[in-house]
Design a protein around this motif. Sequence first.
Motif, PDB file in Angstrom:
ATOM      1  N   ALA A  42       0.342  -3.364 -13.836  1.00  0.00           N
ATOM      2  CA  ALA A  42      -0.961  -3.417 -13.131  1.00  0.00           C
ATOM      3  C   ALA A  42      -0.719  -1.187 -12.413  1.00  0.00           C
ATOM      4  N   ASP A  43       0.342  -1.389 -12.748  1.00  0.00           N
ATOM      5  CA  ASP A  43       0.132  -0.270 -12.171  1.00  0.00           C
ATOM      6  C   ASP A  43      -0.011   0.995 -13.856  1.00  0.00           C
ATOM      7  N   PRO A  44      -0.817   1.718 -13.221  1.00  0.00           N
ATOM      8  CA  PRO A  44      -0.536   2.930 -14.699  1.00  0.00           C
ATOM      9  C   PRO A  44       0.607   3.770 -14.342  1.00  0.00           C
ATOM     10  N   GLN A  45       1.302   4.458 -13.259  1.00  0.00           N
ATOM     11  CA  GLN A  45       2.666   4.584 -13.153  1.00  0.00           C
ATOM     12  C   GLN A  45       3.554   4.193 -14.529  1.00  0.00           C
ATOM     13  N   GLY A  46       3.379   3.430 -14.984  1.00  0.00           N
ATOM     14  CA  GLY A  46       4.042   2.377 -16.455  1.00  0.00           C
ATOM     15  C   GLY A  46       5.656   2.137 -15.379  1.00  0.00           C
TER      16      GLY A  46
ATOM     17  N   ARG B 252       0.877  -1.410   0.068  1.00  0.00           N
ATOM     18  CA  ARG B 252      -0.008   0.281  -0.300  1.00  0.00           C
ATOM     19  C   ARG B 252       0.886   1.425   0.045  1.00  0.00           C
ATOM     20  N   LYS B 253       2.479   0.892   0.666  1.00  0.00           N
ATOM     21  CA  LYS B 253       3.340   2.362   0.896  1.00  0.00           C
ATOM     22  C   LYS B 253       3.508   2.253  -0.691  1.00  0.00           C
ATOM     23  N   GLY B 254       3.703   3.496  -0.989  1.00  0.00           N
ATOM     24  CA  GLY B 254       4.533   4.106  -2.402  1.00  0.00           C
ATOM     25  C   GLY B 254       5.604   4.317  -1.966  1.00  0.00           C
ATOM     26  N   GLY B 255       6.485   3.066  -3.135  1.00  0.00           N
ATOM     27  CA  GLY B 255       8.262   3.904  -2.398  1.00  0.00           C
ATOM     28  C   GLY B 255       9.040   2.998  -2.355  1.00  0.00           C
ATOM     29  N   ALA B 256       7.938   1.777  -2.100  1.00  0.00           N
ATOM     30  CA  ALA B 256       8.188   0.139  -1.155  1.00  0.00           C
ATOM     31  C   ALA B 256       8.989   0.067  -1.667  1.00  0.00           C
ATOM     32  N   GLY B 257       9.284  -0.628  -3.056  1.00  0.00           N
ATOM     33  CA  GLY B 257      10.557  -1.061  -4.008  1.00  0.00           C
ATOM     34  C   GLY B 257       9.987  -2.067  -4.889  1.00  0.00           C
ATOM     35  N   LYS B 258       8.441  -1.439  -4.841  1.00  0.00           N
ATOM     36  CA  LYS B 258       7.961  -3.011  -5.551  1.00  0.00           C
ATOM     37  C   LYS B 258       8.569  -2.763  -7.152  1.00  0.00           C
ATOM     38  N   SER B 259       8.493  -2.494  -7.993  1.00  0.00           N
ATOM     39  CA  SER B 259       8.572  -1.521  -9.581  1.00  0.00           C
ATOM     40  C   SER B 259      10.208  -2.764  -9.637  1.00  0.00           C
TER      41      SER B 259
ATOM     42  N   PHE C 266      21.346  -0.181  -7.656  1.00  0.00           N
ATOM     43  CA  PHE C 266      19.295  -0.791  -8.094  1.00  0.00           C
ATOM     44  C   PHE C 266      19.266   0.252  -9.217  1.00  0.00           C
ATOM     45  N   ALA C 267      18.990   1.043  -8.347  1.00  0.00           N
ATOM     46  CA  ALA C 267      18.531   2.392  -9.944  1.00  0.00           C
ATOM     47  C   ALA C 267      19.546   3.116 -10.823  1.00  0.00           C
ATOM     48  N   LEU C 268      21.096   2.574 -10.914  1.00  0.00           N
ATOM     49  CA  LEU C 268      20.944   2.376 -12.096  1.00  0.00           C
ATOM     50  C   LEU C 268      21.070   1.802 -13.160  1.00  0.00           C
TER      51      LEU C 268
ATOM     52  N   MET D 284      12.568  -6.951   3.464  1.00  0.00           N
ATOM     53  CA  MET D 284      13.150  -5.861   3.450  1.00  0.00           C
ATOM     54  C   MET D 284      13.978  -4.890   2.758  1.00  0.00           C
ATOM     55  N   ASN D 285      14.312  -3.850   2.334  1.00  0.00           N
ATOM     56  CA  ASN D 285      14.381  -3.328   0.824  1.00  0.00           C
ATOM     57  C   ASN D 285      14.893  -1.737   1.141  1.00  0.00           C
ATOM     58  N   ALA D 286      15.546  -1.623   0.528  1.00  0.00           N
ATOM     59  CA  ALA D 286      15.857   0.060   0.750  1.00  0.00           C
ATOM     60  C   ALA D 286      17.094   0.158   2.277  1.00  0.00           C
TER      61      ALA D 286
ATOM     62  N   ILE E 243      17.258  -6.624   0.864  1.00  0.00           N
ATOM     63  CA  ILE E 243      17.963  -5.454  -0.295  1.00  0.00           C
ATOM     64  C   ILE E 243      18.012  -4.554   0.355  1.00  0.00           C
ATOM     65  N   THR E 244      19.932  -3.888   0.622  1.00  0.00           N
ATOM     66  CA  THR E 244      20.104  -2.697   1.003  1.00  0.00           C
ATOM     67  C   THR E 244      20.234  -1.603  -0.122  1.00  0.00           C
ATOM     68  N   GLN E 245      19.959  -0.367   0.790  1.00  0.00           N
ATOM     69  CA  GLN E 245      19.986   0.663  -0.107  1.00  0.00           C
ATOM     70  C   GLN E 245      21.464   0.959  -0.975  1.00  0.00           C
ATOM     71  N   ARG E 246      20.971   0.897  -2.297  1.00  0.00           N
ATOM     72  CA  ARG E 246      22.506   1.623  -2.953  1.00  0.00           C
ATOM     73  C   ARG E 246      21.720   1.883  -4.564  1.00  0.00           C
TER      74      ARG E 246
HETATM   75  N1  LIG Z   1      17.283  -0.811  -2.421  1.00  0.00           N
HETATM   76  C1  LIG Z   1      17.457   0.393  -3.532  1.00  0.00           C
HETATM   77  N2  LIG Z   1      18.546   0.851  -3.524  1.00  0.00           N
HETATM   78  C2  LIG Z   1      18.181   1.459  -4.254  1.00  0.00           C
HETATM   79  N3  LIG Z   1      17.145   2.666  -4.478  1.00  0.00           N
HETATM   80  C3  LIG Z   1      16.213   1.854  -4.608  1.00  0.00           C
HETATM   81  C4  LIG Z   1      16.115   0.793  -3.520  1.00  0.00           C
HETATM   82  N4  LIG Z   1      14.687   0.377  -3.669  1.00  0.00           N
HETATM   83  C5  LIG Z   1      14.127   1.235  -3.931  1.00  0.00           C
HETATM   84  N5  LIG Z   1      14.605   2.190  -5.055  1.00  0.00           N
HETATM   85  C6  LIG Z   1      14.875   3.586  -5.655  1.00  0.00           C
HETATM   86  O1  LIG Z   1      12.815   4.011  -4.704  1.00  0.00           O
HETATM   87  C7  LIG Z   1      12.293   4.864  -5.371  1.00  0.00           C
HETATM   88  C8  LIG Z   1      11.013   4.162  -5.608  1.00  0.00           C
HETATM   89  O2  LIG Z   1      11.513   2.377  -5.746  1.00  0.00           O
HETATM   90  P1  LIG Z   1       9.939   1.688  -6.715  1.00  0.00           P
HETATM   91  O3  LIG Z   1       9.687   2.383  -7.938  1.00  0.00           O
HETATM   92  O4  LIG Z   1      10.700   0.454  -6.876  1.00  0.00           O
HETATM   93  O5  LIG Z   1       9.230   1.766  -5.300  1.00  0.00           O
HETATM   94  P2  LIG Z   1       7.758   1.990  -5.547  1.00  0.00           P
HETATM   95  O6  LIG Z   1       6.990   0.974  -4.401  1.00  0.00           O
HETATM   96  O7  LIG Z   1       7.099   0.415  -6.473  1.00  0.00           O
HETATM   97  O8  LIG Z   1       6.431   2.755  -5.620  1.00  0.00           O
HETATM   98  P3  LIG Z   1       4.893   2.550  -6.230  1.00  0.00           P
HETATM   99  O9  LIG Z   1       4.667   2.745  -5.117  1.00  0.00           O
HETATM  100  O10 LIG Z   1       5.031   4.557  -6.736  1.00  0.00           O
HETATM  101  O11 LIG Z   1       5.351   2.025  -7.607  1.00  0.00           O
HETATM  102  C9  LIG Z   1      12.867   4.526  -6.556  1.00  0.00           C
HETATM  103  O12 LIG Z   1      14.140   5.641  -7.326  1.00  0.00           O
HETATM  104  C10 LIG Z   1      14.455   3.665  -6.947  1.00  0.00           C
HETATM  105  O13 LIG Z   1      15.711   3.911  -8.040  1.00  0.00           O
END
Ligand SMILES: Nc1ncnc2c1ncn2[C@@H]1O[C@H](COP(=O)(O)OP(=O)(O)OP(=O)(O)O)[C@@H](O)[C@H]1O
Length: 241
Positions: A38-42, A9-16, A174-176, A134-136, A168-171
Amino acid sequence: MNVITFASRKGGAGKSTLTAHLAATAHLAGHRCLLIDADPQGSLTLWQSLRPDGKPVVKSAARGVDGLLAVAMMEGYDFVFIDTPPTMWVVVSEAIRASTLVVIPARPGLFDLHAVRETVKTAQDRNKPYAVVMNAAPARRDDKESPVVAYARNHLDKLGIPVWSGQITQRAGFALSLAAGASAPEVDPTSAAAAEIVGLWTAISRSVDAVNLAHARATERGADPRGPDPRVLAPVASRAA
Ligand SMILES: Nc1ncnc2c1ncn2[C@@H]1O[C@H](COP(=O)(O)OP(=O)(O)OP(=O)(O)O)[C@@H](O)[C@H]1O
Ligand SMILES: [Mg+2]
């Protein structure tokens, strides 16, 4: 066919992020994989459009996931990875209902942990195996996890919510790598980022095998094919290398 849904439910958790890295890893391992965005954000669709070979194929779930899954089954896919929006829209419960396993990414913070409950409830209501990843997370020091991760594990443990034992560590990697249309193992298979993703993929595939075995045994016995308490089947793998 196995369906892995990434939901929170939380935005930015790391799903995509996790969907893309894990699907590419499964594809690299030789599995026939399909992505469902399934996310209109695409986000997933954007990443896939940057991949030179266009694989795994991505389909948009603008009209829901059930029809796409029926076609995918006929087309003989091994794994379907579904990325969902940070909402409780119908498409999310539809994806969870069709799942072999639900992966719930969470950053190790109070707000993320609180948001996990809603997704857990949906998975439980549908008797679907699920686990939090556990992400980031802050990096381990001397192989010791950071206090905030330890707090998060303890918090979820008290709620009886299963958590993958790795992190999964904040690195930036992963984004690059995603920005280049790739995954961590494709960019550098010897990197720490790749080791974490491969560790998580190993946990997920073992869990999927366990779920399928439990279903097969239950069907043989003529028992409820949904099997035992789904929580016991959640990812149990050892820490990422
Ligand atoms: N382990 C990680 N290390 C570094 N950056 C990360 C990591 N996980 C996610 N991020 C960054 O955090 C942001 C949010 O990640 P992501 O888009 O995967 O989340 P989401 O759950 O899909 O968000 P939304 O709910 O908006 O779809 C992105 O900018 C992504 O690059
Ligand atoms: Mg997303």
